[in-house]
Design a protein around this motif. Structure first.
Motif, PDB file in Angstrom:
ATOM      1  N   ILE A 169       0.854  -1.179   0.000  1.00  0.00           N
ATOM      2  CA  ILE A 169       0.000   0.000   0.000  1.00  0.00           C
ATOM      3  C   ILE A 169       0.891   1.230   0.000  1.00  0.00           C
ATOM      4  O   ILE A 169       1.593   1.498   0.981  1.00  0.00           O
ATOM      5  N   PRO A 170       0.891   1.980  -1.109  1.00  0.00           N
ATOM      6  CA  PRO A 170       1.716   3.199  -1.166  1.00  0.00           C
ATOM      7  C   PRO A 170       1.235   4.222  -0.128  1.00  0.00           C
ATOM      8  O   PRO A 170       0.035   4.408   0.056  1.00  0.00           O
ATOM      9  N   ARG A 171       2.167   4.842   0.555  1.00  0.00           N
ATOM     10  CA  ARG A 171       1.823   5.816   1.589  1.00  0.00           C
ATOM     11  C   ARG A 171       1.606   7.217   1.028  1.00  0.00           C
ATOM     12  O   ARG A 171       0.827   7.986   1.561  1.00  0.00           O
ATOM     13  N   CYS A 172       2.305   7.566  -0.011  1.00  0.00           N
ATOM     14  CA  CYS A 172       2.172   8.900  -0.598  1.00  0.00           C
ATOM     15  C   CYS A 172       0.895   8.940  -1.440  1.00  0.00           C
ATOM     16  O   CYS A 172       0.783   8.234  -2.439  1.00  0.00           O
ATOM     17  N   ILE A 173      -0.055   9.757  -1.039  1.00  0.00           N
ATOM     18  CA  ILE A 173      -1.326   9.756  -1.771  1.00  0.00           C
ATOM     19  C   ILE A 173      -1.438  10.868  -2.814  1.00  0.00           C
ATOM     20  O   ILE A 173      -2.340  10.832  -3.634  1.00  0.00           O
ATOM     21  N   LEU A 174      -0.530  11.826  -2.785  1.00  0.00           N
ATOM     22  CA  LEU A 174      -0.581  12.928  -3.752  1.00  0.00           C
ATOM     23  C   LEU A 174       0.620  12.911  -4.680  1.00  0.00           C
ATOM     24  O   LEU A 174       1.733  12.620  -4.260  1.00  0.00           O
ATOM     25  N   LEU A 175       0.362  13.254  -5.921  1.00  0.00           N
ATOM     26  CA  LEU A 175       1.454  13.471  -6.867  1.00  0.00           C
ATOM     27  C   LEU A 175       2.159  14.777  -6.513  1.00  0.00           C
ATOM     28  O   LEU A 175       1.529  15.720  -6.030  1.00  0.00           O
ATOM     29  N   LYS A 176       3.446  14.828  -6.780  1.00  0.00           N
ATOM     30  CA  LYS A 176       4.194  16.074  -6.580  1.00  0.00           C
ATOM     31  C   LYS A 176       3.656  17.113  -7.556  1.00  0.00           C
ATOM     32  O   LYS A 176       3.342  16.812  -8.697  1.00  0.00           O
ATOM     33  N   ASP A 177       3.538  18.335  -7.096  1.00  0.00           N
ATOM     34  CA  ASP A 177       3.046  19.467  -7.908  1.00  0.00           C
ATOM     35  C   ASP A 177       1.634  19.228  -8.430  1.00  0.00           C
ATOM     36  O   ASP A 177       1.308  19.571  -9.571  1.00  0.00           O
ATOM     37  N   SER A 178       0.764  18.673  -7.598  1.00  0.00           N
ATOM     38  CA  SER A 178      -0.629  18.425  -8.004  1.00  0.00           C
ATOM     39  C   SER A 178      -1.333  19.736  -8.303  1.00  0.00           C
ATOM     40  O   SER A 178      -1.182  20.727  -7.589  1.00  0.00           O
ATOM     41  N   VAL A 179      -2.105  19.726  -9.373  1.00  0.00           N
ATOM     42  CA  VAL A 179      -2.889  20.902  -9.748  1.00  0.00           C
ATOM     43  C   VAL A 179      -4.374  20.687  -9.495  1.00  0.00           C
ATOM     44  O   VAL A 179      -5.142  21.641  -9.449  1.00  0.00           O
ATOM     45  N   ALA A 180      -4.789  19.431  -9.311  1.00  0.00           N
ATOM     46  CA  ALA A 180      -6.187  19.112  -9.024  1.00  0.00           C
ATOM     47  C   ALA A 180      -6.215  17.911  -8.072  1.00  0.00           C
ATOM     48  O   ALA A 180      -5.524  16.924  -8.293  1.00  0.00           O
ATOM     49  N   VAL A 181      -7.034  18.038  -7.025  1.00  0.00           N
ATOM     50  CA  VAL A 181      -7.150  16.965  -6.039  1.00  0.00           C
ATOM     51  C   VAL A 181      -8.634  16.715  -5.757  1.00  0.00           C
ATOM     52  O   VAL A 181      -9.371  17.644  -5.415  1.00  0.00           O
ATOM     53  N   GLN A 182      -9.044  15.471  -5.919  1.00  0.00           N
ATOM     54  CA  GLN A 182     -10.441  15.092  -5.669  1.00  0.00           C
ATOM     55  C   GLN A 182     -10.496  14.015  -4.594  1.00  0.00           C
ATOM     56  O   GLN A 182      -9.621  13.155  -4.525  1.00  0.00           O
ATOM     57  N   LEU A 183     -11.542  14.052  -3.787  1.00  0.00           N
ATOM     58  CA  LEU A 183     -11.841  12.994  -2.834  1.00  0.00           C
ATOM     59  C   LEU A 183     -13.050  12.247  -3.388  1.00  0.00           C
ATOM     60  O   LEU A 183     -14.072  12.860  -3.700  1.00  0.00           O
ATOM     61  N   ILE A 184     -12.918  10.927  -3.531  1.00  0.00           N
ATOM     62  CA  ILE A 184     -13.964  10.116  -4.153  1.00  0.00           C
ATOM     63  C   ILE A 184     -14.326   8.978  -3.207  1.00  0.00           C
ATOM     64  O   ILE A 184     -13.448   8.231  -2.763  1.00  0.00           O
ATOM     65  N   GLY A 185     -15.614   8.854  -2.894  1.00  0.00           N
ATOM     66  CA  GLY A 185     -16.068   7.818  -1.973  1.00  0.00           C
ATOM     67  C   GLY A 185     -17.094   6.905  -2.608  1.00  0.00           C
ATOM     68  O   GLY A 185     -17.881   7.331  -3.460  1.00  0.00           O
ATOM     69  N   PHE A 186     -17.068   5.654  -2.186  1.00  0.00           N
ATOM     70  CA  PHE A 186     -18.021   4.645  -2.658  1.00  0.00           C
ATOM     71  C   PHE A 186     -18.592   3.917  -1.446  1.00  0.00           C
ATOM     72  O   PHE A 186     -17.889   3.716  -0.458  1.00  0.00           O
ATOM     73  N   THR A 187     -19.835   3.502  -1.557  1.00  0.00           N
ATOM     74  CA  THR A 187     -20.446   2.705  -0.507  1.00  0.00           C
ATOM     75  C   THR A 187     -21.315   1.632  -1.136  1.00  0.00           C
ATOM     76  O   THR A 187     -21.865   1.822  -2.226  1.00  0.00           O
ATOM     77  N   ASP A 188     -21.404   0.480  -0.467  1.00  0.00           N
ATOM     78  CA  ASP A 188     -22.235  -0.612  -0.968  1.00  0.00           C
ATOM     79  C   ASP A 188     -22.612  -1.522   0.184  1.00  0.00           C
ATOM     80  O   ASP A 188     -22.006  -1.458   1.260  1.00  0.00           O
ATOM     81  N   ALA A 189     -23.620  -2.351  -0.051  1.00  0.00           N
ATOM     82  CA  ALA A 189     -24.088  -3.270   0.982  1.00  0.00           C
ATOM     83  C   ALA A 189     -24.521  -4.581   0.362  1.00  0.00           C
ATOM     84  O   ALA A 189     -24.872  -4.645  -0.815  1.00  0.00           O
ATOM     85  N   SER A 190     -24.461  -5.618   1.186  1.00  0.00           N
ATOM     86  CA  SER A 190     -25.027  -6.915   0.826  1.00  0.00           C
ATOM     87  C   SER A 190     -25.791  -7.393   2.050  1.00  0.00           C
ATOM     88  O   SER A 190     -25.821  -6.717   3.070  1.00  0.00           O
ATOM     89  N   ALA A 191     -26.354  -8.560   1.969  1.00  0.00           N
ATOM     90  CA  ALA A 191     -27.075  -9.105   3.117  1.00  0.00           C
ATOM     91  C   ALA A 191     -26.123  -9.450   4.261  1.00  0.00           C
ATOM     92  O   ALA A 191     -26.529  -9.521   5.410  1.00  0.00           O
ATOM     93  N   GLN A 192     -24.824  -9.637   3.954  1.00  0.00           N
ATOM     94  CA  GLN A 192     -23.856 -10.028   4.983  1.00  0.00           C
ATOM     95  C   GLN A 192     -23.077  -8.860   5.583  1.00  0.00           C
ATOM     96  O   GLN A 192     -22.664  -8.912   6.729  1.00  0.00           O
TER      97      GLN A 192
END
Length: 172
Positions: free
Chosen positions: A40-63
Motif C-alpha cells: 500500500i503506497p503511503r504517498c497519496i498525492l502526486l508532486k506538484d498536483s494541480v487538481a485533487v479530488q476525494l472520491i467515496g463509494f459505498t455498498d451493501a449486501s445481506a452479509q
C-alpha cells in the motif's frame, strides 16, 4: 462474519464447531499468507498536483456493508488514484432489506452514516484542500431517500438521512 455465524449456532464455549465452520476457518487461515504480498503506497498525492479530488463509494449486501475513500490527484504529466481508507461492518442480525442495508452502508453504526462520517472526518483532519468531493452509491433507493426532507420518512430512515444531509452539507 464467521464469528457472527458461529454465534447464531448458539454453540457453548467448550463445544466443538461444526465441520463446515472449521473448514471455513482453515481456508481463511490458509489464505492469510497472501497478505505479505500486499503493498500500500503511503504517498497519496502526486508532486506538484494541480487538481485533487476525494472520491467515496459505498455498498451493501445481506452479509456486510462498507465504504471506501480515494484521493485522485493530477499534475501536468500524470493522474494518480490512491486508497485513503476503508470502513466495513457486518450486517445486523435483524433481517433488513437491501436498500436499508445500503443506507447502513453510509453508517458507522446504526446511528451515524459511514461514508458521510468517514468523508467528513478525512476532510477535517486532512491538510489537503480538495477541489472536488464525489460520493457514490449504486442504490437508487438510497440516492432518492437522501434527496427527501427527513420528516417525510419513517424514523429509521429519517435519522440516517438527516445525518447524511448534515454531514455532507459541510463537505460540499
Amino acid at each position: 462474519m464467521m464469528i457472527q455465524k458461529i454465534w447464531l449456532l448458539k454453540i457453548d464455549w467448550d463445544q466443538n464447531l461444526p465441520r463446515q465452520e472449521i473448514e471455513n476457518f482453515q481456508r481463511y487461515v490458509a489464505e492469510l499468507h497472501q497478505l505479505k504480498d500486499l503493498k500500500i503506497p503511503r504517498c497519496i498525492l502526486l508532486k506538484d498536483s494541480v487538481a485533487v479530488q476525494l472520491i467515496g463509494f459505498t455498498d451493501a449486501s445481506a452479509q456486510a456493508y462498507g465504504a471506501c475513500l480515494y484521493v485522485k490527484s493530477e499534475n501536468a504529466n500524470k493522474t494518480q488514484i490512491r486508497l485513503v481508507c476503508i470502513k466495513t461492518r457486518v450486517a445486523p442480525l435483524k433481517t433488513l432489506s437491501i436498500p436499508m442495508l445500503e443506507l447502513l452502508a453510509l453508517s458507522l453504526s446504526l446511528s451515524a452514516t459511514l461514508l458521510s462520517k468517514l468523508t467528513s472526518k478525512i476532510v477535517k483532519i486532512s491538510d489537503l484542500k480538495f477541489d472536488e468531493v464525489h460520493l457514490f452509491s449504486d442504490s437508487k433507493v438510497v440516492l432518492d431517500w437522501i434527496q427527501i426532507q427527513p420528516h417525510l420518512l419513517k424514523v429509521f430512515v429519517a435519522n440516517r438521512v438527516s445525518l447524511i444531509q448534515e454531514l455532507t452539507q459541510t463537505i460540499f
